[in-house]
Design a protein around this motif. Structure first.
Motif, PDB file in Angstrom:
ATOM      1  N   TYR A  44      -0.996   4.006   1.639  1.00  0.00           N
ATOM      2  CA  TYR A  44      -2.037   3.802   2.424  1.00  0.00           C
ATOM      3  C   TYR A  44      -2.931   2.460   1.784  1.00  0.00           C
ATOM      4  N   GLY A  45      -2.711   2.369   0.480  1.00  0.00           N
ATOM      5  CA  GLY A  45      -3.572   1.290  -0.074  1.00  0.00           C
ATOM      6  C   GLY A  45      -2.795  -0.099   0.177  1.00  0.00           C
ATOM      7  N   PHE A  46      -1.552  -0.214   0.210  1.00  0.00           N
ATOM      8  CA  PHE A  46      -0.691  -1.546   0.322  1.00  0.00           C
ATOM      9  C   PHE A  46      -1.136  -1.775   2.126  1.00  0.00           C
ATOM     10  N   GLY A  92      -5.036   4.590  -8.586  1.00  0.00           N
ATOM     11  CA  GLY A  92      -4.948   3.634  -7.797  1.00  0.00           C
ATOM     12  C   GLY A  92      -4.541   2.126  -8.081  1.00  0.00           C
ATOM     13  N   ASN A 141      -4.389  -3.111   2.503  1.00  0.00           N
ATOM     14  CA  ASN A 141      -4.704  -4.601   1.978  1.00  0.00           C
ATOM     15  C   ASN A 141      -4.151  -5.375   2.813  1.00  0.00           C
ATOM     16  N   ASP A 198      -5.552  -0.341  -5.173  1.00  0.00           N
ATOM     17  CA  ASP A 198      -5.732   0.568  -4.025  1.00  0.00           C
ATOM     18  C   ASP A 198      -7.499   0.272  -3.741  1.00  0.00           C
ATOM     19  N   TYR A 202       1.252   2.554  -8.796  1.00  0.00           N
ATOM     20  CA  TYR A 202       0.897   3.172  -7.588  1.00  0.00           C
ATOM     21  C   TYR A 202       1.844   3.165  -6.364  1.00  0.00           C
ATOM     22  N   THR A 225     -13.138  -0.189   3.910  1.00  0.00           N
ATOM     23  CA  THR A 225     -12.938   1.076   3.849  1.00  0.00           C
ATOM     24  C   THR A 225     -13.831   1.954   3.656  1.00  0.00           C
TER      25      THR A 225
END
Lengths: 93, 114, 249
Positions: free
Chosen positions: C38-40, B48, C43, B69, C34, C59
């Protein structure tokens, strides 16, 4: 092709610490000493999590490897040794 | 060369597994299991990671700043605490075996019955 | 399988596993790049939507709340397993009475300061978990550790309230079950399980995030009590039945 092209040097040092720490934990055969080495390895993992920009896992790992793991390991060692003692020795405490 | 962090996770896993297989003491085995578990944490967090990313906590930094992430960090932090209790369960199993057979050697407890 | 056979099988097994790892790693994106959306996405949308600045905690308790519920049940089941394993059913066990106090006053002073400091740090970690790094999980372990220092420096009487299973078991149920109840409360209103249905408040203050704060507190309680139960089970040792004149502190 150099490692430093993608890794900041601090990250490389901490990764090296973790890579060296794991075999040390496994090669320490006495459980009592291994609890201590595991604590130091836990601190190196905390440093790794910090340089990977993950403060929450770093806090969790710090707390766990400093408080919880030494406790359960030492308690298990004490119990696995204590039951073989003769009753007279226990009564002297 | 930029796959080395993932190789670190694989190395930790294999070292822990070798420790578990060659262990002569059940408590030593449980601690080697923690090394194997740490391999999964390292893998999660390195997958991540965003280069020069900040931590995904937006107090004090502006909202659009690049951040790593958060999902893998959520998985890792709950896993770290829960794995302590699971290792405690394994140690309790080891203590039970010790109580029934008198030894903590994995090769010595093969003949317990009942 | 004897030890020799096991070690002889170990080297080819590790080699095979290492090859599989190398193959898997070759398919990953390079370190630091990365790609997944999903992570972006998280955030960017979590802070405006839920008004909590700690996206990891949001989360844990909101976006992936089901996973944390599963983790809490792992915790609960493991503590249950430890309790069942370490209880002796023949009934010949006695609780060790730690009747000696520490003699050294300096150590006891440091210990008392550690108890106070640990409680404060633990409560702060749990309370501000969804604003700054921390959360119910590390905060709970710190709280349990502070109470454990009380065991180390004090006598049995100081620690006895914290190993009383009649108090700890319902509290553990409140922590783990409270999580499920908050989730079910959303079902009552016709929404999906674990929907965040309380007001979201102002970003960056304690009154933000809706049910994230409540779930955080429930997780903190569950982890603290689980650790205390674990400590209580492990620290009770087998001793011979005490003579009448040895009992008492």
């Amino acid at each position: 092709m150099t490692v430093a092209a993608t890794l900041v040097p601090l990250q490389a040092v901490v990764f090296a610490l973790v890579v060296l720490g794991a075999p040390l934990v496994v090669l320490t055969r006495d459980p009592l000493r291994q609890a201590l080495v595991n604590g130091v390895y836990g601190v190196s993992l905390v440093l790794l999590f910090v340089v990977l920009a993950a403060p929450d896992p770093a806090l969790s790992m710090l707390v766990v490897s400093g408080i919880a793991y030494p406790l359960v390991i030492l308690a298990a060692i004490a119990r696995s040794r204590g039951e073989r003692r003769r009753p007279k020795e226990l009564g002297d405490d | 060369m930029s796959y080395l962090p993932y190789a670190v996770a694989a190395w930790l896993f294999l070292v822990g597994l070798a420790g578990v297989a060659t262990s002569k003491n059940l408590i030593h085995l449980a601690v080697c299991l923690t090394v194997t578990q740490s391999a999964s944490y390292v893998l999660l967090l390195t997958v991540g990671y965003v280069k020069h990313g900040n931590a995904p906590i937006f107090k004090g930094i502006p909202l659009g700043a690049p951040a790593v992430d958060p999902v893998v960090q959520a998985l890792t932090l709950t896993d770290v605490v829960v794995s302590v209790v699971v290792v405690a369960l394994i140690l309790a199993l080891a203590l039970d075996a010790h109580r029934l057979s008198g030894t903590v050697d994995p090769d010595g407890i093969a003949d317990i019955s009942g | 399988m004897t030890r020799r056979v096991r070690i002889a099988l170990l080297a080819p097994a590790l080699l095979g596993l290492g090859t599989l790892f190398a193959w898997a790693i070759a398919g990953l994106p390079p370190f630091g790049e990365y790609r997944g959306p999903y992570g972006f996405v998280l955030n960017q949308i979590v802070v405006p939507l839920r008004h909590t600045t700690n996206v990891v905690m949001a989360t844990t308790f909101d976006v992936r709340g089901i996973d944390t519920m599963g983790e809490e049940f792992i915790l609960y089941a493991s503590v249950l397993g430890v309790t069942l394993l370490l209880r002796d059913e023949t009934g010949a066990r006695q609780v060790e009475r730690n009747t000696r106090r520490l003699r050294d006053d300096t150590v006891r002073l440091v210990g008392v300061l550690m108890v106070g400091g640990g409680l404060l740090v633990g409560l702060w970690l749990v309370a501000f978990g969804y604003i700054t790094p921390g959360g119910g999980f590390p905060g709970g372990v710190v709280l349990a550790g502070a109470i454990l220092v009380l065991y180390l420096i004090g006598s049995h009487r100081d620690y006895r309230p914290f190993r009383n299973e009649h108090v700890l078991d319902p509290l553990e149920g409140i922590g783990t079950g409270g999580y499920v109840v908050v989730g079910l409360a959303a079902l009552v209103g016709g929404l999906a399980f674990l929907t965040n249905l309380f007001g979201f408040g102002q970003t960056g203050t304690l009154a933000s995030g809706g049910s994230i704060g409540i779930l955080n507190a429930a997780a903190g309680i569950a982890v603290t009590i689980a650790m205390l139960l674990l400590f209580a089970e492990f620290l009770e040792t087998y001793v011979v039945p005490l003579e009448p004149e040895d009992v008492g502190s």
